[in-house]
Design a protein around this motif. Structure first.
Motif, PDB file in Angstrom:
ATOM      1  N   PRO A  73      46.441  24.049  67.403  1.00 46.99           N
ATOM      2  CA  PRO A  73      47.700  24.349  66.726  1.00 46.99           C
ATOM      3  C   PRO A  73      48.923  23.805  67.454  1.00 46.99           C
ATOM      4  N   ASN A 106      55.092  27.859  59.290  1.00 45.95           N
ATOM      5  CA  ASN A 106      54.113  26.902  59.800  1.00 45.95           C
ATOM      6  C   ASN A 106      54.741  25.784  60.615  1.00 45.95           C
ATOM      7  N   HIS A 139      48.016  31.814  62.591  1.00 44.88           N
ATOM      8  CA  HIS A 139      47.730  31.157  61.314  1.00 44.88           C
ATOM      9  C   HIS A 139      46.338  30.525  61.291  1.00 44.88           C
ATOM     10  N   CYS A 199      49.600  23.846  56.525  1.00 40.51           N
ATOM     11  CA  CYS A 199      48.519  23.961  57.500  1.00 40.51           C
ATOM     12  C   CYS A 199      47.511  22.823  57.399  1.00 40.51           C
ATOM     13  N   CYS A 202      47.730  24.106  62.090  1.00 39.47           N
ATOM     14  CA  CYS A 202      47.542  25.541  62.211  1.00 39.47           C
ATOM     15  C   CYS A 202      46.202  25.767  62.909  1.00 39.47           C
TER      16      CYS A 202
END
Length: 470
Positions: free
Chosen positions: A90, A383, A438, A447, A454
């Motif tokens: 991420p 995000n 996430h 994402c 993510c």
């Protein structure tokens, strides 16, 4: 250097500034508006004790067998991955390519990394709990998840990042534990129900685990009171309990004692609440809004332990706030004293009195830690790449230290691994631990797009790497 604007704009700009200055003059007798970083009213963080549940827990322990943390880790049933086996990232490249890569990273079992039901939030570890940073022979981390979809409440994950799975050097075992609140049912039988909190922050000190209860304060759990509903490790057969009843770990729909059977939403282990702390001040925030008010009780959004002053350990608490045009407050952070002899918060005349509090320099803060006067803040928004900020107290104000450090998408709570157990003291490596919330969601473009990664991980930065950043 910018050039001066044309004269026709200079006059309009001067007039606007004059009008703004007039508006900023406080009305006679009205309190001045606090600025980000200003000292806040510490007593707003003061706490008082909630109901004593120790008798309830004693009755539960008479009904269900108790397991310790080390046994729980020995019987862990899920595997996290690290090293090259942990492909979830991420962190990506960040907004400007200057993301701070983690020194440690662990990826959840596939079921936990993709579940829509459970959302990871809080983190703590044995470095918070013990000066020697060991629980017996183990060095567990603990994370908290809340149930976003159903009504199962909060679960913990106990992970030992130092112990390899035999035959799998990148594998680390972990186990879930369901948090519950004990009560007596209509037949006056001891039972328990799910904990209805967000669990945005957790902190472990000695035997006690503190969990944030956003609008109310803190809930307290005891590591000596983890109850085992399946000691024979055969889930298909209901076990006979200490009080001669049965326990069932296959029915996902039920919790507590029902028709003389103990249920747990299928979790083998449950951990009952033993105590709580409630805010003394009235709560002016709304449970349905992300914005914050400037006075009264704060939100208990996240917590951590400051062990840098061994004579005066502290629990650091802060609030998450998202500002808008009518709610400019960025939130507050405060510190509460811990009684090292008991592991509970230090109380005098029935009140836990905060030692200090400040308005946060920035909004969207998801986690805070403090060590040797340096504050560390995780910030995140949807995000987008998150950020790690630093701040120190100077001139009675909490001010930014250095610049923004681009971080993972969705960073949450923080925990400081102090390395005080190294010999000589101060020679060990200190880490700042966190986790991301996430999951990789194929239905969410934020994402799946390149550059906006993510994914759920537990991770740590070396503190020296953080402090070396400008």
């Amino acid at each position: 250097m910018p050039t001066s604007p044309p004269s026709r704009f200079r006059h309009a700009s001067w007039a606007a500034m004059l009008a703004a200055a007039v508006l900023l003059v406080p009305v006679l007798g009205a309190p001045a508006q606090a600025a980000p970083g200003d000292a806040a009213t510490a007593s707003s963080f003061n706490l008082k004790s909630g109901p004593d549940l120790s008798g309830h827990v004693a009755d539960l322990k008479a009904a269900l067998p108790v397991q310790g943390v080390q046994n729980l880790l020995e019987q862990a049933n899920r595997t996290a991955k690290t090293g090259a086996s942990c492909t979830t990232d991420p962190f990506g490249t960040g907004d400007n390519g200057t993301v701070l890569a983690p020194a440690e990273k662990f990826c959840w079992d596939p079921g936990d990394s993709t579940t829509e039901e459970w959302i990871p939030q809080g983190i703590t570890g044995v470095s918070d709990a013990q000066a020697d940073e060991l629980w017996g022979s183990r060095k567990p981390l603990v994370t908290a998840w809340y149930d976003k979809v159903g009504s199962k409440g909060v679960r913990l994950s106990f992970l030992d990042p130092k112990t390899e799975v035999p035959g799998d050097p990148d594998g680390r075992r972990y186990r879930h534990v369901l948090l519950v609140e004990p009560y007596y049912n209509s037949y006056n039988h001891i039972s328990y129900k799910a904990i209805d909190v967000h669990a945005g922050g957790i902190a472990w000190y000695k035997y006690y685990l503190y969990v944030t209860d956003t609008m109310n304060g803190l809930r307290v759990f005891d590591m000596r009171s983890i109850l085992d509903l399946n000691p024979d490790q055969n889930a298909s057969v209901d076990d006979t309990t200490l009080d001669g009843l049965k326990s069932n770990v296959t029915d996902e729909t039920k919790i507590g004692r029902q028709s003389n059977v103990y249920y747990s939403h299928t979790y083998r282990y449950v951990m009952p609440q033993v105590a709580s702390y409630k805010f003394v001040s009235a709560q002016g925030n709304s449970s349905s809004a992300a914005t914050c008010v400037a006075t009264g009780a704060p939100k208990a959004s996240y917590i951590s332990i400051d062990r840098s002053n061994t004579a005066a350990p502290a629990l650091v608490m802060g609030e998450y706030c998202n500002v808008d045009s009518t709610h400019p407050e960025k939130g507050r952070v405060g510190a509460l004293p811990i009684d090292d002899a008991t592991g509970l918060l230090k109380m005098a005349n029935g009140v836990v009195s905060a030692t200090d509090a400040y308005y946060l320099p920035r909004d969207l803060t998801q986690g805070a830690a403090r060590y040797n006067g340096m504050y560390y803040f995780n910030r995140s928004y949807l995000n987008n790449s998150g950020s790690l900020r630093r701040a120190t107290v100077s001139g009675g104000r909490l001010v930014d230290y250095g610049g923004n450090i681009t971080n993972a998408v969705g960073p949450e709570d923080l925990s400081f691994e102090h390395a005080q157990s190294a010999v000589p003291v101060g020679t060990g490596t200190q880490y700042l631990w966190s986790l991301t919330e996430h999951r990789m969601d194929t239905t969410d473009p934020g994402c799946t797009d390149t550059g906006s990664p993510c994914g759920r991980v537990i991770y740590a930065h070396r503190v020296t790497d953080i402090l070396d950043r400008p």
